[in-house]
Enzyme design. Structure first.
Site, PDB file in Angstrom:
ATOM      1  N   LYS A   9      34.411   8.474  -4.147  1.00 32.83           N
ATOM      2  CA  LYS A   9      33.395   9.451  -3.742  1.00 32.83           C
ATOM      3  C   LYS A   9      33.677  10.821  -4.382  1.00 32.83           C
ATOM      4  CE  LYS A   9      32.414   7.034   0.613  1.00 32.83           C
ATOM      5  NZ  LYS A   9      32.241   7.177   2.089  1.00 32.83           N
ATOM      6  N   TYR A  49      22.671   3.438   1.572  1.00 33.87           N
ATOM      7  CA  TYR A  49      23.013   3.583   2.990  1.00 33.87           C
ATOM      8  C   TYR A  49      21.778   3.342   3.856  1.00 33.87           C
ATOM      9  CZ  TYR A  49      27.752   5.489   2.091  1.00 33.87           C
ATOM     10  OH  TYR A  49      29.074   5.667   1.729  1.00 33.87           O
ATOM     11  N   PHE A  57      23.375  12.078  11.330  1.00 32.52           N
ATOM     12  CA  PHE A  57      24.293  12.638  10.336  1.00 32.52           C
ATOM     13  C   PHE A  57      23.943  12.238   8.904  1.00 32.52           C
ATOM     14  CE2 PHE A  57      26.372   8.590   9.876  1.00 32.52           C
ATOM     15  CZ  PHE A  57      26.392   8.024  11.149  1.00 32.52           C
ATOM     16  N   ARG A  85      38.393  -3.406   1.913  1.00 33.75           N
ATOM     17  CA  ARG A  85      38.122  -2.671   3.156  1.00 33.75           C
ATOM     18  C   ARG A  85      39.440  -2.339   3.865  1.00 33.75           C
ATOM     19  NH1 ARG A  85      33.170  -0.544   4.537  1.00 33.75           N
ATOM     20  NH2 ARG A  85      33.676  -0.928   6.723  1.00 33.75           N
ATOM     21  N   THR A  91      37.042   4.218   8.785  1.00 36.09           N
ATOM     22  CA  THR A  91      36.021   5.155   8.296  1.00 36.09           C
ATOM     23  C   THR A  91      36.435   6.601   8.517  1.00 36.09           C
ATOM     24  OG1 THR A  91      34.286   3.558   8.808  1.00 36.09           O
ATOM     25  CG2 THR A  91      33.609   5.856   8.568  1.00 36.09           C
ATOM     26  N   ARG A 102      42.487   6.018   2.869  1.00 41.07           N
ATOM     27  CA  ARG A 102      42.002   7.108   3.724  1.00 41.07           C
ATOM     28  C   ARG A 102      43.142   7.696   4.559  1.00 41.07           C
ATOM     29  NH1 ARG A 102      36.472   3.783   5.280  1.00 41.07           N
ATOM     30  NH2 ARG A 102      35.152   4.585   3.599  1.00 41.07           N
ATOM     31  N   ASN A 117      35.951  10.825   3.047  1.00 37.74           N
ATOM     32  CA  ASN A 117      36.949   9.754   3.133  1.00 37.74           C
ATOM     33  C   ASN A 117      37.218   9.025   1.813  1.00 37.74           C
ATOM     34  OD1 ASN A 117      34.521   8.466   3.091  1.00 37.74           O
ATOM     35  ND2 ASN A 117      34.671   7.571   5.138  1.00 37.74           N
ATOM     36  N   HIS A 120      34.471   4.190  -0.967  1.00 36.49           N
ATOM     37  CA  HIS A 120      33.522   3.265  -0.334  1.00 36.49           C
ATOM     38  C   HIS A 120      33.858   1.844  -0.768  1.00 36.49           C
ATOM     39  CE1 HIS A 120      29.835   1.141   0.721  1.00 36.49           C
ATOM     40  NE2 HIS A 120      29.811   0.680  -0.520  1.00 36.49           N
ATOM     41  N   GLU A 131      24.591  -4.158  -3.198  1.00 29.99           N
ATOM     42  CA  GLU A 131      25.061  -2.902  -3.785  1.00 29.99           C
ATOM     43  C   GLU A 131      25.375  -3.041  -5.283  1.00 29.99           C
ATOM     44  OE1 GLU A 131      28.228  -1.682  -1.124  1.00 29.99           O
ATOM     45  OE2 GLU A 131      26.818  -1.474   0.541  1.00 29.99           O
TER      46      GLU A 131
HETATM   47  N1  LIG Z   1      29.450  10.321  12.482  1.00 31.86           N
HETATM   48  C1  LIG Z   1      29.466  10.614  11.187  1.00 31.86           C
HETATM   49  N2  LIG Z   1      29.376  11.889  10.762  1.00 31.86           N
HETATM   50  C2  LIG Z   1      29.379  12.213   9.449  1.00 31.86           C
HETATM   51  N3  LIG Z   1      29.486  11.310   8.457  1.00 31.86           N
HETATM   52  C3  LIG Z   1      29.589  10.022   8.811  1.00 31.86           C
HETATM   53  C4  LIG Z   1      29.583   9.599  10.185  1.00 31.86           C
HETATM   54  N4  LIG Z   1      29.701   8.238  10.216  1.00 31.86           N
HETATM   55  C5  LIG Z   1      29.786   7.860   8.938  1.00 31.86           C
HETATM   56  N5  LIG Z   1      29.719   8.917   8.085  1.00 31.86           N
HETATM   57  C6  LIG Z   1      29.765   8.872   6.612  1.00 31.86           C
HETATM   58  O1  LIG Z   1      28.952   7.794   6.187  1.00 31.86           O
HETATM   59  C7  LIG Z   1      29.713   6.841   5.474  1.00 31.86           C
HETATM   60  C8  LIG Z   1      29.192   5.447   5.770  1.00 31.86           C
HETATM   61  O2  LIG Z   1      29.473   5.081   7.106  1.00 31.86           O
HETATM   62  P1  LIG Z   1      29.854   3.579   7.494  1.00 31.86           P
HETATM   63  O3  LIG Z   1      29.624   3.449   8.962  1.00 31.86           O
HETATM   64  O4  LIG Z   1      29.167   2.629   6.562  1.00 31.86           O
HETATM   65  O5  LIG Z   1      31.436   3.556   7.256  1.00 31.86           O
HETATM   66  P2  LIG Z   1      32.284   2.793   6.142  1.00 31.86           P
HETATM   67  O6  LIG Z   1      31.664   1.455   5.870  1.00 31.86           O
HETATM   68  O7  LIG Z   1      33.724   2.835   6.540  1.00 31.86           O
HETATM   69  O8  LIG Z   1      32.125   3.758   4.901  1.00 31.86           O
HETATM   70  P3  LIG Z   1      31.423   3.438   3.488  1.00 31.86           P
HETATM   71  O9  LIG Z   1      30.120   2.707   3.761  1.00 31.86           O
HETATM   72  O10 LIG Z   1      31.230   4.794   2.849  1.00 31.86           O
HETATM   73  O11 LIG Z   1      32.401   2.558   2.764  1.00 31.86           O
HETATM   74  C9  LIG Z   1      31.151   7.083   5.928  1.00 31.86           C
HETATM   75  O12 LIG Z   1      32.087   6.659   4.989  1.00 31.86           O
HETATM   76  C10 LIG Z   1      31.173   8.580   6.108  1.00 31.86           C
HETATM   77  O13 LIG Z   1      31.362   9.252   4.866  1.00 31.86           O
HETATM   78 MG   LIG Z   2      29.698   1.249   5.120  1.00 30.27          MG
END
Ligand SMILES: Nc1ncnc2c1ncn2[C@@H]1O[C@H](COP(=O)(O)OP(=O)(O)OP(=O)(O)O)[C@@H](O)[C@H]1O
Ligand SMILES: [Mg+2]
Length: 141
Positions: A9, A49, A57, A85, A91, A102, A117, A120, A131
């Site tokens: 990222k 997303y 958010f 993962r 996350t 992370r 973080n 991805h 994706e």
């Molecule tokens: N509550 C929140 N507030 C702000 N940003 C958030 C929040 N939850 C998630 N995000 C952001 O959105 C991204 C996608 O969320 P997701 O729930 O898919 O988590 P993830 O699968 O661990 O991360 P990613 O999809 O980026 O690999 C997170 O990595 C984070 O950057």
């Molecule tokens: Mg995700």
């Protein structure tokens, strides 16, 4: 063999963590099949997303992910979807264990609430397919 989609990222790129992250993949024996510096657009992120577009958010995610160039790629290996993962960690960096990317490189959210973080990874075989095709076209599958 399985493939997954990953992103280093914008915070990972701007903080100079690209080499560290790629090194961990290679050390694990995963093969880097695609790797490209990109600037994400709001349109692409809405698709990427899609499950989060309606969350309050989402604007923070959009701001974060468009804040600078990112590195998008595809890696290949046995059970790479779940392994990657696990290597990323939780996350929210406040919950990510030491030894994970992370947990080793990111901080708990600050007052802005944004979750920065570093990486991805696709969360399932379906997401990986979707994706990879979204970012690199179906030829990359
Ligand atoms: N509550 C929140 N507030 C702000 N940003 C958030 C929040 N939850 C998630 N995000 C952001 O959105 C991204 C996608 O969320 P997701 O729930 O898919 O988590 P993830 O699968 O661990 O991360 P990613 O999809 O980026 O690999 C997170 O990595 C984070 O950057
Ligand atoms: Mg995700």
């Amino acid at each position: 063999m399985e493939k997954t989609f990953f992103i280093i990222k914008p915070d990972g790129v701007s903080r100079g963590l690209v080499g560290h992250v790629l090194h961990r993949m290679e050390r694990r024996g995963f093969v880097i099949e695609r790797l490209e510096m990109r600037q994400a657009t709001p349109e692409l992120l809405r698709e990427h997303y899609a499950a989060l577009v309606d969350k309050p958010f989402f604007p923070k995610i959009e701001e974060y992910m468009t804040s600078g160039p990112l590195l998008a790629g595809v890696i290949k290996g046995n059970r790479v979807i779940s392994s990657w993962r696990t290597m990323m960690g939780a996350t929210n960096p406040k919950d990510a264990l030491p030894g994970t990317i992370r947990g080793d490189y990111a901080q708990a959210p600050g007052d802005s609430g944004g979750i920065f973080n570093v990486v991805h990874g696709s969360d399932s075989a379906e997401s990986a397919k979707k994706e990879i095709a979204l970012w690199f076209g179906s030829d990359a599958l």
